[in-house]
Design a protein around this motif. Structure first.
Motif, PDB file in Angstrom:
ATOM      1  N   ASP A  21       3.952  37.401  34.319  1.00 53.52           N
ATOM      2  CA  ASP A  21       4.843  38.220  33.490  1.00 53.52           C
ATOM      3  C   ASP A  21       5.854  37.357  32.744  1.00 53.52           C
ATOM      4  OD1 ASP A  21       3.547  40.456  34.379  1.00 53.52           O
ATOM      5  OD2 ASP A  21       5.040  40.965  35.901  1.00 53.52           O
ATOM      6  N   ASP A  22       6.303  36.258  33.380  1.00 56.87           N
ATOM      7  CA  ASP A  22       7.291  35.388  32.761  1.00 56.87           C
ATOM      8  C   ASP A  22       6.748  34.729  31.497  1.00 56.87           C
ATOM      9  OD1 ASP A  22       9.062  35.939  34.774  1.00 56.87           O
ATOM     10  OD2 ASP A  22       8.565  34.174  35.954  1.00 56.87           O
ATOM     11  N   ASN A  23       5.435  34.516  31.432  1.00 53.15           N
ATOM     12  CA  ASN A  23       4.845  33.764  30.327  1.00 53.15           C
ATOM     13  C   ASN A  23       4.076  34.627  29.325  1.00 53.15           C
ATOM     14  OD1 ASN A  23       5.702  31.198  31.250  1.00 53.15           O
ATOM     15  ND2 ASN A  23       4.068  31.184  32.757  1.00 53.15           N
ATOM     16  N   ARG A  24       3.952  35.917  29.586  1.00 53.44           N
ATOM     17  CA  ARG A  24       3.123  36.783  28.749  1.00 53.44           C
ATOM     18  C   ARG A  24       3.925  37.391  27.599  1.00 53.44           C
ATOM     19  NH1 ARG A  24      -0.731  41.334  31.366  1.00 53.44           N
ATOM     20  NH2 ARG A  24      -1.100  39.523  32.705  1.00 53.44           N
ATOM     21  N   SER A  25       3.361  37.301  26.396  1.00 52.17           N
ATOM     22  CA  SER A  25       3.971  37.904  25.212  1.00 52.17           C
ATOM     23  C   SER A  25       2.937  38.743  24.477  1.00 52.17           C
ATOM     24  CB  SER A  25       4.497  36.828  24.247  1.00 52.17           C
ATOM     25  OG  SER A  25       5.496  36.045  24.832  1.00 52.17           O
ATOM     26  N   TYR A  26       3.395  39.830  23.836  1.00 47.10           N
ATOM     27  CA  TYR A  26       2.524  40.688  23.040  1.00 47.10           C
ATOM     28  C   TYR A  26       2.915  40.534  21.570  1.00 47.10           C
ATOM     29  CZ  TYR A  26       1.681  42.693  27.639  1.00 47.10           C
ATOM     30  OH  TYR A  26       1.363  42.849  28.966  1.00 47.10           O
ATOM     31  N   TYR A  27       1.928  40.146  20.758  1.00 55.67           N
ATOM     32  CA  TYR A  27       2.226  39.829  19.354  1.00 55.67           C
ATOM     33  C   TYR A  27       1.358  40.652  18.415  1.00 55.67           C
ATOM     34  CZ  TYR A  27       2.507  37.212  14.973  1.00 55.67           C
ATOM     35  OH  TYR A  27       2.677  36.860  13.664  1.00 55.67           O
ATOM     36  N   LYS A  36      22.147  29.241  37.414  1.00 57.34           N
ATOM     37  CA  LYS A  36      22.987  30.436  37.414  1.00 57.34           C
ATOM     38  C   LYS A  36      22.826  31.171  36.089  1.00 57.34           C
ATOM     39  CE  LYS A  36      27.780  31.891  38.198  1.00 57.34           C
ATOM     40  NZ  LYS A  36      27.421  32.865  39.248  1.00 57.34           N
ATOM     41  N   ASP A  37      22.605  32.483  36.174  1.00 63.26           N
ATOM     42  CA  ASP A  37      22.452  33.339  34.993  1.00 63.26           C
ATOM     43  C   ASP A  37      21.340  32.834  34.068  1.00 63.26           C
ATOM     44  OD1 ASP A  37      24.599  34.993  35.777  1.00 63.26           O
ATOM     45  OD2 ASP A  37      26.038  33.594  34.903  1.00 63.26           O
ATOM     46  N   ASN A  38      20.236  32.353  34.648  1.00 58.78           N
ATOM     47  CA  ASN A  38      19.160  31.825  33.816  1.00 58.78           C
ATOM     48  C   ASN A  38      18.465  32.945  33.046  1.00 58.78           C
ATOM     49  OD1 ASN A  38      16.372  32.526  35.289  1.00 58.78           O
ATOM     50  ND2 ASN A  38      17.869  31.999  36.874  1.00 58.78           N
ATOM     51  N   LYS A  39      17.855  32.594  31.919  1.00 57.70           N
ATOM     52  CA  LYS A  39      17.283  33.578  31.013  1.00 57.70           C
ATOM     53  C   LYS A  39      15.981  34.180  31.509  1.00 57.70           C
ATOM     54  CE  LYS A  39      15.008  30.022  28.188  1.00 57.70           C
ATOM     55  NZ  LYS A  39      14.983  29.374  26.857  1.00 57.70           N
ATOM     56  N   TYR A  40      15.391  33.620  32.582  1.00 54.35           N
ATOM     57  CA  TYR A  40      14.113  34.119  33.085  1.00 54.35           C
ATOM     58  C   TYR A  40      14.275  35.191  34.170  1.00 54.35           C
ATOM     59  CZ  TYR A  40      12.737  29.831  30.760  1.00 54.35           C
ATOM     60  OH  TYR A  40      12.575  28.842  29.827  1.00 54.35           O
ATOM     61  N   GLY A  41      15.494  35.420  34.602  1.00 54.23           N
ATOM     62  CA  GLY A  41      15.715  36.397  35.657  1.00 54.23           C
ATOM     63  C   GLY A  41      15.325  35.891  37.028  1.00 54.23           C
ATOM     64  N   HIS A  42      15.246  34.583  37.219  1.00 50.20           N
ATOM     65  CA  HIS A  42      14.953  34.020  38.547  1.00 50.20           C
ATOM     66  C   HIS A  42      16.231  34.006  39.394  1.00 50.20           C
ATOM     67  CE1 HIS A  42      11.498  31.501  36.573  1.00 50.20           C
ATOM     68  NE2 HIS A  42      11.099  32.727  36.886  1.00 50.20           N
ATOM     69  N   PRO A  43      16.107  34.281  40.686  1.00 46.94           N
ATOM     70  CA  PRO A  43      14.884  34.658  41.411  1.00 46.94           C
ATOM     71  C   PRO A  43      14.524  36.118  41.170  1.00 46.94           C
ATOM     72  CG  PRO A  43      16.735  34.663  42.917  1.00 46.94           C
ATOM     73  CD  PRO A  43      17.265  34.168  41.606  1.00 46.94           C
TER      74      PRO A  43
END
Length: 374
Positions: free
Chosen positions: A348-354, A249-256
């Motif tokens: 998208d869940d795992n991609r970061s721009y640095y 519930k209310d997870n930080k990944y926006g699932h589902p």
């Protein structure tokens, strides 16, 4: 032979959803009935199989019981480990015929490590790779202490479980950069009922499974990766009559994800959700399917911005696709050039721009991609 059915009483919306076909698919919808006493059904009844989708928050854990035999699939995150062990004890389980660990992410592995400490295990099934994490080292330690040797299954292998069996559908091959794609996925069968359980596979593994030609049709689909993205082509191949989402519930990944919920709604597939309904039980006698509770049919997606936890899981996400120096895979801890061909396979869940010095990333435990060599 068609599945014998009984209709759910008192749920007009559910009845309406179930009579609509999964567009473009030949599979006939099954009906099922609700029985609040399912929890006291005996798992050793001839021909019966019970599937418990445990509420472990943002993670995954499933208990399967049939004719006195038991299998634990994953075990949830560290915070749910004691709950999983306690739940198994309440089912009067003294040993596990199987532990199947789909992959070695903490939210699937931790509770399984707890179960390995507590219960004797006849057969341990895992993917063929090793992870660089504390929980994996804990897993390796207990496996060595117990003297277990894990099986790394190949697609097509079958295993018996009471009156049922399960068939391995993924991975088609091991060695993906994104270890989620190495998840051991299965079709669990009991008579005429089939349950799809695919771990955290994503688009890359889905494509490989489809191209392999293996049969993945199932009546119940545990949505991949806690309700993350699933391709419409793959979903139509499974053609489920019901779906289950295991997430917190209310997870930080926006699932589902919104696109996943829109897909379920588009094809009128009833949904069960652990974040809204807690632990979910299903009972199969090989001909009929019984639920402990009705589907919630709540197609509301998760919301990262509304999460109670930190909404940004990526420590080094400080730029954008155009201006960044590197693209990171927050799951595999790999550093890529923007031109690297592996980038398009990062979800998208795992991609970061640095944007910044690569040595900062290396000091934090990231490693350079061996292909693009940033």
């Amino acid at each position: 032979m068609k599945t014998k059915t009984r209709r759910i009483l008192g749920l007009f919306l559910g009845m309406l959803l179930l009579i609509l076909p999964l567009g473009g698919c030949e599979k006939e919808k099954i009906d099922a009935h609700v029985n609040s006493n399912i929890a006291i059904q005996r798992e050793d009844t001839p021909g019966s199989l019970t599937v418990h989708y445990l509420d472990v928050g943002q993670g995954n854990a499933i208990l399967v019981q049939s004719e006195g035999q038991s299998m634990l699939i994953d075990g949830g995150a560290r915070h749910s480990s004691s709950f999983v062990v306690s739940y198994l004890e309440k089912q009067q389980i003294e040993k596990l015929d199987y532990i199947l660990i789909s992959h070695f992410d903490e939210d699937h592995l931790s509770g399984a490590v707890g179960a390995l400490h507590k219960f004797p295990v006849d057969t341990l099934i895992t993917p063929d790779y090793e992870a660089d994490s504390n929980i994996f080292r804990s897993y390796k330690k207990v496996v060595e202490e117990k003297g277990y040797e894990s099986i790394h299954p190949q697609q097509g292998q079958e295993f018996s479980l009471g009156s049922g069996k399960f068939r391995v559908i993924s991975p088609v091959s091991y060695g993906h950069e994104d270890e989620n794609q190495d998840s051991v996925g299965i079709i669990l069968e009991n008579g005429e009922q089939k349950f799809f359980i695919g771990g955290d596979i994503g688009l890359e593994s889905e494509k490989e499974i489809i191209e392999s030609g293996v049969d993945i049709q199932a009546d119940i689909m545990l949505m991949n990766h806690h309700g993350s993205h699933v391709s419409e082509e793959f979903f139509r191949k499974v053609a489920p009559s019901y779906s289950v989402i295991s997430c917190g519930k209310d997870n930080k990944y926006g699932h589902p994800r919104q696109d996943t919920m829109e897909l379920l709604k588009k094809y009128h597939v009833p949904v069960f959700r652990t974040d809204l309904q807690g632990t979910i039980l299903m009972y199969s006698n090989g001909e009929e399917l019984t639920f402990e509770k009705e589907p919630c049919n709540d197609y509301t997606p998760g919301n990262r911005n509304g999460a109670k936890e930190d909404t940004e899981p990526h420590e080094f996400y400080n730029s954008n696709e155009q201006e960044c120096d590197f693209i990171l895979n927050a799951h595999t801890k790999k550093i890529h050039k923007k031109t690297c061909s592996a980038v398009e396979k990062i979800s998208d869940d795992n991609r970061s721009y640095y944007k910044g010095d690569i040595h900062t990333l290396l000091d934090a435990g990231y490693s350079a991609c061996k292909s693009c060599k940033p």
